[in-house]
Scaffold this motif. Structure first.
Motif, PDB file in Angstrom:
ATOM      1  N   ASN A   1      70.768 -29.495  28.735  1.00 26.15           N
ATOM      2  CA  ASN A   1      71.493 -30.650  28.260  1.00 26.15           C
ATOM      3  C   ASN A   1      72.977 -30.832  29.016  1.00 26.15           C
ATOM      4  O   ASN A   1      74.064 -30.933  28.343  1.00 26.15           O
ATOM      5  CB  ASN A   1      71.947 -30.258  26.731  1.00 26.15           C
ATOM      6  N   ASP A   2      72.710 -30.696  30.256  1.00 26.76           N
ATOM      7  CA  ASP A   2      74.057 -30.717  31.098  1.00 26.76           C
ATOM      8  C   ASP A   2      74.160 -32.154  31.535  1.00 26.76           C
ATOM      9  O   ASP A   2      73.660 -32.709  32.705  1.00 26.76           O
ATOM     10  CB  ASP A   2      73.946 -29.720  32.152  1.00 26.76           C
ATOM     11  N   SER A   3      74.933 -32.982  30.840  1.00 26.54           N
ATOM     12  CA  SER A   3      75.401 -34.311  31.207  1.00 26.54           C
ATOM     13  C   SER A   3      76.119 -34.565  32.741  1.00 26.54           C
ATOM     14  O   SER A   3      75.912 -35.413  33.477  1.00 26.54           O
ATOM     15  CB  SER A   3      76.092 -35.118  30.271  1.00 26.54           C
ATOM     16  N   GLU A   4      76.847 -33.516  33.027  1.00 29.75           N
ATOM     17  CA  GLU A   4      77.562 -33.552  34.124  1.00 29.75           C
ATOM     18  C   GLU A   4      76.658 -33.436  35.412  1.00 29.75           C
ATOM     19  O   GLU A   4      76.862 -34.139  36.410  1.00 29.75           O
ATOM     20  CB  GLU A   4      78.574 -32.180  34.214  1.00 29.75           C
TER      21      GLU A   4
ATOM     22  N   SER B   1      68.060 -38.666  34.521  1.00 28.16           N
ATOM     23  CA  SER B   1      69.440 -38.496  34.530  1.00 28.16           C
ATOM     24  C   SER B   1      70.209 -39.376  33.481  1.00 28.16           C
ATOM     25  O   SER B   1      70.695 -38.855  32.752  1.00 28.16           O
ATOM     26  CB  SER B   1      70.183 -38.446  35.910  1.00 28.16           C
ATOM     27  N   GLU B   2      69.876 -40.462  33.583  1.00 26.77           N
ATOM     28  CA  GLU B   2      70.435 -41.674  32.585  1.00 26.77           C
ATOM     29  C   GLU B   2      69.851 -41.348  31.190  1.00 26.77           C
ATOM     30  O   GLU B   2      70.612 -41.366  30.358  1.00 26.77           O
ATOM     31  CB  GLU B   2      69.885 -43.017  33.001  1.00 26.77           C
ATOM     32  N   ASP B   3      68.765 -40.649  31.165  1.00 27.04           N
ATOM     33  CA  ASP B   3      67.963 -40.199  29.806  1.00 27.04           C
ATOM     34  C   ASP B   3      68.663 -39.020  29.231  1.00 27.04           C
ATOM     35  O   ASP B   3      68.892 -39.182  28.090  1.00 27.04           O
ATOM     36  CB  ASP B   3      66.383 -40.007  29.937  1.00 27.04           C
ATOM     37  N   VAL B   4      68.935 -38.218  30.252  1.00 25.50           N
ATOM     38  CA  VAL B   4      69.666 -36.933  29.893  1.00 25.50           C
ATOM     39  C   VAL B   4      71.197 -37.363  29.285  1.00 25.50           C
ATOM     40  O   VAL B   4      71.474 -36.810  27.971  1.00 25.50           O
ATOM     41  CB  VAL B   4      69.729 -35.826  30.998  1.00 25.50           C
TER      42      VAL B   4
ATOM     43  N   HIS C   1      74.741 -37.599  24.932  1.00 24.65           N
ATOM     44  CA  HIS C   1      75.905 -38.259  24.372  1.00 24.65           C
ATOM     45  C   HIS C   1      75.561 -39.576  23.401  1.00 24.65           C
ATOM     46  O   HIS C   1      76.657 -40.254  22.840  1.00 24.65           O
ATOM     47  CB  HIS C   1      76.849 -38.853  25.493  1.00 24.65           C
ATOM     48  N   GLY C   2      74.372 -40.017  23.547  1.00 27.87           N
ATOM     49  CA  GLY C   2      73.964 -41.337  22.902  1.00 27.87           C
ATOM     50  C   GLY C   2      74.465 -42.465  23.542  1.00 27.87           C
ATOM     51  O   GLY C   2      74.558 -43.703  23.037  1.00 27.87           O
ATOM     52  N   LYS C   3      74.859 -42.329  24.873  1.00 22.50           N
ATOM     53  CA  LYS C   3      75.421 -43.337  25.375  1.00 22.50           C
ATOM     54  C   LYS C   3      74.606 -43.849  26.660  1.00 22.50           C
ATOM     55  O   LYS C   3      73.990 -43.120  27.382  1.00 22.50           O
ATOM     56  CB  LYS C   3      76.736 -42.839  26.135  1.00 22.50           C
ATOM     57  N   ASP C   4      74.198 -45.217  26.803  1.00 17.64           N
ATOM     58  CA  ASP C   4      73.416 -45.976  27.364  1.00 17.64           C
ATOM     59  C   ASP C   4      73.974 -46.111  28.746  1.00 17.64           C
ATOM     60  O   ASP C   4      74.784 -47.185  28.841  1.00 17.64           O
ATOM     61  CB  ASP C   4      72.919 -47.107  26.810  1.00 17.64           C
ATOM     62  N   VAL C   5      73.850 -45.564  29.811  1.00 19.76           N
ATOM     63  CA  VAL C   5      74.435 -45.882  31.032  1.00 19.76           C
ATOM     64  C   VAL C   5      73.559 -46.571  32.012  1.00 19.76           C
ATOM     65  O   VAL C   5      74.152 -46.749  33.129  1.00 19.76           O
ATOM     66  CB  VAL C   5      74.966 -44.657  31.749  1.00 19.76           C
ATOM     67  N   ARG C   6      72.521 -47.069  31.670  1.00 16.85           N
ATOM     68  CA  ARG C   6      71.836 -47.777  32.498  1.00 16.85           C
ATOM     69  C   ARG C   6      72.289 -49.175  32.793  1.00 16.85           C
ATOM     70  O   ARG C   6      73.070 -49.709  32.090  1.00 16.85           O
ATOM     71  CB  ARG C   6      70.160 -48.078  31.922  1.00 16.85           C
ATOM     72  N   HIS C   7      71.965 -49.603  34.037  1.00 11.62           N
ATOM     73  CA  HIS C   7      72.438 -51.148  34.284  1.00 11.62           C
ATOM     74  C   HIS C   7      73.916 -51.113  34.181  1.00 11.62           C
ATOM     75  O   HIS C   7      74.239 -52.185  33.270  1.00 11.62           O
ATOM     76  CB  HIS C   7      71.494 -52.269  33.565  1.00 11.62           C
ATOM     77  N   PRO C   8      74.897 -50.489  34.736  1.00 13.16           N
ATOM     78  CA  PRO C   8      76.239 -50.523  34.435  1.00 13.16           C
ATOM     79  C   PRO C   8      76.736 -52.276  34.698  1.00 13.16           C
ATOM     80  O   PRO C   8      77.722 -52.456  34.143  1.00 13.16           O
ATOM     81  CB  PRO C   8      77.034 -49.714  35.321  1.00 13.16           C
ATOM     82  N   ARG C   9      76.292 -52.927  35.762  1.00 14.22           N
ATOM     83  CA  ARG C   9      76.706 -54.045  36.101  1.00 14.22           C
ATOM     84  C   ARG C   9      75.989 -55.361  34.919  1.00 14.22           C
ATOM     85  O   ARG C   9      76.742 -56.375  35.322  1.00 14.22           O
ATOM     86  CB  ARG C   9      76.375 -54.450  37.476  1.00 14.22           C
ATOM     87  N   THR C  10      75.278 -55.003  34.174  1.00 10.92           N
ATOM     88  CA  THR C  10      75.000 -56.179  33.237  1.00 10.92           C
ATOM     89  C   THR C  10      75.519 -56.092  31.977  1.00 10.92           C
ATOM     90  O   THR C  10      76.154 -55.082  31.343  1.00 10.92           O
ATOM     91  CB  THR C  10      73.387 -55.998  33.051  1.00 10.92           C
TER      92      THR C  10
END
Lengths: 219, 251
Positions: free
Chosen positions: A139-142, A202-205, A210-219
């Protein structure tokens, strides 16, 4: 420990086992190319069958966990992430197979040019794969974030490999050489795709933690 | 705009501090769910919204509960008017042992909202239609309410509340004595009613809270731990206590 927690641990262990198989496939397929060792193909094809079976078993387990337990919060995020990671791992296995097939043909001939950037790509991607799996396990998001940062490096290396191969292709005067250049391009593309899948995991992790969706940051 | 605004609200049963400094703003025309383990204070908070707790000996409060901007604990508040405006439906259907018609008309007559028979008839019909009972029982209005199934009894109790034209409906575990099919029907009814009424519901059924409420409050040991959109509470709650409760790790 609750029965549900036992099942969740089992799901995590199955994914880690599958990830271990995929890592071994990637190692074998790239060794086949770099060390020119055709025997490695056996490992790749043998593990592919196991990975495919695991994919089905894990998907089924996730569906049953959702249907029977109606998970919420972190449990729900873990299961939905597990389903996506499962799919990414299976595709990574497919890419290893693609690399192995092309390498098997390539190493029948002498080297076109000494491989320089492809081994570099392999090293970066293998580290990405190892780190994304470790991030999932702990569970290491870093650590997961550090994997995302490496994706550009892989893309740049792939572009450099393509540029070099295009020059070789222009210079080539026979179909056989052109075919070998094309095969190397496919291999470089497969290695890059491995990096993309490690990025997805990694994005899924990060979502799982954190419950944060970091996919497709430019959209 | 908030329909119900609770500010620094405390409730004591004699010396027992049952609600501790509650602050919450409940929006109008939405379903708000209150969840938490038994004894956490969610029913006490619900009952404070129409001052039913006043009837319990030793109960006393501090702080405010404002409904449409008026503090319902002000001394000049008419509690009868308050309870007409803020109706309550209980865990177990509790129709009076009189006819279906009289059950719905009861509040109108007692509160002297209407005395004209045609007006009462019209309100009974409208209320029974609102809870989707009319078509099934319009020919049986003089029969005893106790002959209805539990689900229909609960619908009737909601109709009885609606008849006196409240703007808030409080529901205290309204489906806990119903089977899954009846539960689903009552939930559908609540979803329809939210367009007209502000609904606050206490439930032990977390799937129910997740299915039909817009906002969810999680309470623990008399404190409001987290109040958020329901989807946030059930996918990514901010507080560890909430996470532990909704995932079934305690409570």
């Amino acid at each position: 420990m609750r029965h549900f927690d036992v099942e969740m641990n089992d799901l995590q262990n199955r994914l880690l086992d599958m990830a271990g198989l995929v890592q071994a496939m990637i190692k074998a397929a790239t060794q086949e190319l770099v060390a020119r060792d055709p025997k490695q193909a056996d490992t790749v094809f043998c593990f592919e069958k196991k990975v495919n079976i695991q994919e089905i078993v894990i998907d089924d387990k996730c569906l049953k966990l959702i249907a029977l337990n109606q998970p919420v919060g972190a449990d729900l995020r873990f299961i939905t992430s597990a389903m996506r990671i499962n799919s990414d791992l299976e595709r990574m296995g497919d890419e290893a197979v693609n690399i192995s097939r092309k390498a098997f043909d390539l190493i029948k001939h002498s080297e076109l040019n000494p491989l320089v950037d492809i081994p570099k790509m392999i090293e970066v991607v293998q580290n990405m794969v190892m780190d994304c799996i470790r991030a999932f396990n702990t569970n290491d998001s870093e650590l997961a974030l550090s994997v995302l940062a490496k994706d550009d490096e892989v893309n740049n290396l792939k572009n450099r490999v393509f540029d070099d191969l295009k020059i070789l292709m222009v210079k080539a005067s026979d179909m056989e050489t052109i075919q070998r250049v094309v095969d190397l391009m496919f291999i470089a593309k497969s290695i890059e795709r491995l990096g993309d899948h490690a990025t997805n995991i990694s994005e899924d992790v990060i979502f799982m933690v954190h419950g944060k969706d970091v996919r497709h940051p430019r959209t | 705009m908030s329909k119900i605004s609770v500010k620094n609200f405390n409730l004591y049963y004699t010396n027992f501090h049952a609600l501790k400094n509650i602050n919450i703003n409940i929006k109008e025309k939405r379903i708000t769910a209150m969840i938490g383990p038994s004894g956490c204070g969610k029913s006490t908070l619900l009952r404070s919204i129409n001052r039913i707790n006043d009837t319990i000996e030793g109960a006393h409060t501090s702080g405010e509960i404002n409904i449409s901007g008026k503090n319902i604990y002000d001394t000049e508040m008419d509690v009868d008017v308050l309870r007409r405006n803020v109706g309550m439906v209980f865990q177990r259907p509790n129709p009076f042992p009189i006819s279906i018609y009289e059950n719905v008309a009861f509040g109108l007559k007692v509160n002297r909202i209407a005395s004209n028979k045609s007006v009462i008839d019209e309100t009974v019909e409208k209320s029974l239609k609102a809870v989707l009972l009319w078509d099934d029982i319009k020919d049986k209005l003089r029969k005893s309410a106790l002959d209805l199934t539990l689900e229909r009894q609960q619908r009737l109790c909601i109709a009885r509340v609606i008849a006196v034209a409240p703007y808030i409906i409080l529901l205290d575990e309204p489906c806990s004595s119903l089977d899954p099919v009846a539960t689903r029907r009552i939930e559908e009814l609540m979803i329809q009613l939210k367009d007209e009424y502000t609904i606050v519901m206490v439930t032990h059924n977390m799937q129910q809270a997740a299915r039909i409420s817009y906002d969810t409050a999680f309470m623990l040991l008399g404190e409001l731990i987290e109040f958020e959109k329901t989807e946030k509470i059930f996918t990514n709650p901010s507080r560890k206590e909430t996470e532990d409760y909704v995932t079934g790790r305690f409570g």
